[in-house]
Design a protein around this motif. Structure first.
Motif, PDB file in Angstrom:
ATOM      1  N   PRO A 177       0.832  -1.211   0.000  1.00 44.22           N
ATOM      2  CA  PRO A 177       0.000   0.000   0.000  1.00 44.22           C
ATOM      3  C   PRO A 177       0.863   1.256   0.000  1.00 44.22           C
ATOM      4  O   PRO A 177       1.791   1.398   0.800  1.00 44.22           O
ATOM      5  CB  PRO A 177      -0.813  -0.140   1.285  1.00 44.22           C
ATOM      6  N   GLY A 178       0.577   2.182  -0.906  1.00 46.29           N
ATOM      7  CA  GLY A 178       1.342   3.413  -1.024  1.00 46.29           C
ATOM      8  C   GLY A 178       2.501   3.334  -1.987  1.00 46.29           C
ATOM      9  O   GLY A 178       3.118   4.359  -2.300  1.00 46.29           O
ATOM     10  N   GLU A 179       2.822   2.150  -2.516  1.00 43.86           N
ATOM     11  CA  GLU A 179       3.937   1.985  -3.446  1.00 43.86           C
ATOM     12  C   GLU A 179       3.451   2.031  -4.894  1.00 43.86           C
ATOM     13  O   GLU A 179       2.307   1.695  -5.181  1.00 43.86           O
ATOM     14  CB  GLU A 179       4.656   0.654  -3.207  1.00 43.86           C
ATOM     15  N   HIS A 180       4.368   2.427  -5.806  1.00 45.92           N
ATOM     16  CA  HIS A 180       4.061   2.446  -7.237  1.00 45.92           C
ATOM     17  C   HIS A 180       5.158   1.727  -7.996  1.00 45.92           C
ATOM     18  O   HIS A 180       6.213   1.377  -7.438  1.00 45.92           O
ATOM     19  CB  HIS A 180       3.909   3.887  -7.743  1.00 45.92           C
ATOM     20  N   THR A 203       1.638  12.442 -10.466  1.00 45.17           N
ATOM     21  CA  THR A 203       0.298  11.850 -10.458  1.00 45.17           C
ATOM     22  C   THR A 203       0.149  10.889  -9.285  1.00 45.17           C
ATOM     23  O   THR A 203      -0.895  10.849  -8.626  1.00 45.17           O
ATOM     24  CB  THR A 203       0.045  11.105 -11.774  1.00 45.17           C
ATOM     25  N   ALA A 204       1.203  10.115  -8.993  1.00 46.58           N
ATOM     26  CA  ALA A 204       1.157   9.164  -7.880  1.00 46.58           C
ATOM     27  C   ALA A 204       0.986   9.897  -6.554  1.00 46.58           C
ATOM     28  O   ALA A 204       0.194   9.470  -5.697  1.00 46.58           O
ATOM     29  CB  ALA A 204       2.416   8.310  -7.868  1.00 46.58           C
ATOM     30  N   ARG A 236      -0.571   1.009  -5.769  1.00 47.29           N
ATOM     31  CA  ARG A 236      -1.499   0.407  -4.813  1.00 47.29           C
ATOM     32  C   ARG A 236      -1.887   1.471  -3.782  1.00 47.29           C
ATOM     33  O   ARG A 236      -1.032   1.983  -3.054  1.00 47.29           O
ATOM     34  CB  ARG A 236      -0.884  -0.807  -4.107  1.00 47.29           C
ATOM     35  N   LEU A 237      -3.168   1.812  -3.732  1.00 44.68           N
ATOM     36  CA  LEU A 237      -3.657   2.822  -2.809  1.00 44.68           C
ATOM     37  C   LEU A 237      -3.610   2.301  -1.375  1.00 44.68           C
ATOM     38  O   LEU A 237      -3.490   1.096  -1.139  1.00 44.68           O
ATOM     39  CB  LEU A 237      -5.081   3.218  -3.179  1.00 44.68           C
ATOM     40  N   PRO A 238      -3.715   3.190  -0.385  1.00 43.13           N
ATOM     41  CA  PRO A 238      -3.666   2.753   1.023  1.00 43.13           C
ATOM     42  C   PRO A 238      -4.716   1.710   1.377  1.00 43.13           C
ATOM     43  O   PRO A 238      -4.502   0.898   2.275  1.00 43.13           O
ATOM     44  CB  PRO A 238      -3.897   4.055   1.794  1.00 43.13           C
TER      45      PRO A 238
END
Length: 410
Positions: free
Chosen positions: A11-14, A62-63, A36-38
């Protein structure tokens, strides 16, 4: 990042630094990436710029924006829990592709949970304390099995969407809930096939041959199914029971049986036998067996003469398709409970069609039928020929058990 290029995004990673930008023929650069959103949801994105450096920078901007603006849940925490269950949970269950029996179990379970949680706002209903109380009340009122079904339904179709959309941040049902100590005591119900006798089998057959299927199907009903469809289901359940009680066929074998594999003199070859392992391979080994009860053989001859399709137990809406297993089990369950209550045969409250195999086998043993013939007739897995269960095995001892019927030629 190179060493983690194939690792799962947290979560929080791109994946911006993992993925490689591609240059288009016009000189612009494109980067396809994901984040991946929180709340755990993956979002796929596509960024474009005039250089490789700028396309990464634009993607990272954007992220950051996606992570700083939390995804808005489609339901307010103050929403009445009943509305959420009606609008989200129940449709989720029906759309999950579960077996019909499981769908019914979960829908019933959520109806009970809805009653227990009624009047609460969604945020309060999704807490450990409220869910614990609801499940314990269900256990106390309906039994441990009902409470376990409710917990499964709540986990998969109530808690899961709330977690997915960030309404709650943890699963309150992960904590231990005592459902055993206050569960309603289970009533003793007959389960063993030993409680079902050959006399019961013959009583069931006589009853089913005597009844008019239309008597059990009201013309007007709140059901979404037409009268013709409901009547076809009733006839199917009766014919299926008769066929299995007179042959010991497995359910899958019965619903896939074709008329072309039943001869006029009461001999049946299994159209769709259960697969078994032979020499490390799965093969279907047919059996050619006599129908044990002449009255059932006569009934099947009559049904074949009026059949619109090739299957003995056809789909109610399409005579050229076999009846589905899930639908057959539902129709069977209703009929067997009816038989239990009408004929006072308590084992049929819980036993279903596979029990007839045990009843028939015990009748063979009592009559002195050799083991090889019993195995061949019922299609067991030991000591049999690889091409056909009945190949090379004489069934004379079984044939001798079939009573003669002066009214018919079997």
């Amino acid at each position: 990042m190179a060493t983690a290029s194939k690792s799962r995004l947290a979560p929080g990673e791109h994946s911006i630094d993992r993925n490689t930008p591609r240059e288009k023929p016009d000189g612009t650069w494109v980067l396809v990436w994901s984040i991946r959103l929180p709340n755990g949801r993956i979002v796929e994105k596509r960024s474009q710029a005039d250089t490789k450096t700028r396309v990464r920078a634009r993607a990272k901007a954007t992220a950051e924006k996606l992570l700083s603006t939390r995804e808005r849940a489609p339901w307010a925490p103050t929403m009445p829990v009943e509305k959420f269950i009606d609008d989200v949970t129940v449709p989720s269950i029906t759309a999950a592709g579960l077996a019909a029996s499981t769908t019914t179990l979960y829908t019933t379970a959520m109806t009970r949970a809805r009653t227990e949680l009624r009047g609460l706002p969604l945020a309060d209903a999704a807490t450990y304390g409220e869910l614990e109380a609801a499940l314990q009340h269900i256990a106390e009122r309906y039994g441990l099995g009902a409470a376990k079904n409710a917990k499964k339904a709540l986990n998969g179709h109530f808690i899961a969407p709330l977690l997915r959309h960030g309404v709650i941040d943890r699963n309150p049902l992960q904590a231990t809930i005592d459902l055993v100590s206050m569960a309603k005591e289970a009533t003793e119900s007959p389960r063993g096939s030993a409680d079902l006798t050959d006399a019961h089998r013959r009583a069931v057959v006589a009853h089913l041959l005597a009844i008019d299927p239309t008597d059990g199907v009201p013309v007007k009903s709140k059901s979404r199914w037409s009268y013709a469809h409901r009547l076809a289901v009733r006839r199917n359940a009766i014919d299926q029971c008769l066929l299995q009680a007179a042959t010991g066929l497995r359910l899958q074998e019965a619903v896939n049986q074709r008329w072309s594999d039943i001869t006029g003199d009461g001999i049946l070859t299994t159209t769709f036998p259960k697969p078994v392992r032979v020499g490390g391979e799965s093969v279907r080994k047919p059996r050619t067996i006599p129908i044990l009860l002449p009255e059932v053989a006569a009934h099947l001859r009559d049904r074949a003469g009026h059949a619109a399709g090739e299957y003995a137990i056809p789909h109610p809406a399409d005579a050229d398709r076999p009846w589905g297993l899930a639908a057959a089990k539902e129709g069977m369950a209703a009929l067997y409970v009816e038989l239990a209550e009408t004929l006072k045969i308590d084992p049929l409250l819980t036993l279903r069609s596979h029990a007839w195999r045990t009843v028939i086998n015990r009748a063979f043993i009592a009559a002195g039928v050799p083991a090889a013939q019993r195995v061949a007739y019922l299609g067991h897995t030991e000591g049999v020929n690889a091409a056909s269960y009945t190949h090379g095995v004489s069934l004379t001892a079984i044939q001798a058990l079939i009573p003669s019927d002066p009214k018919t030629t079997v």
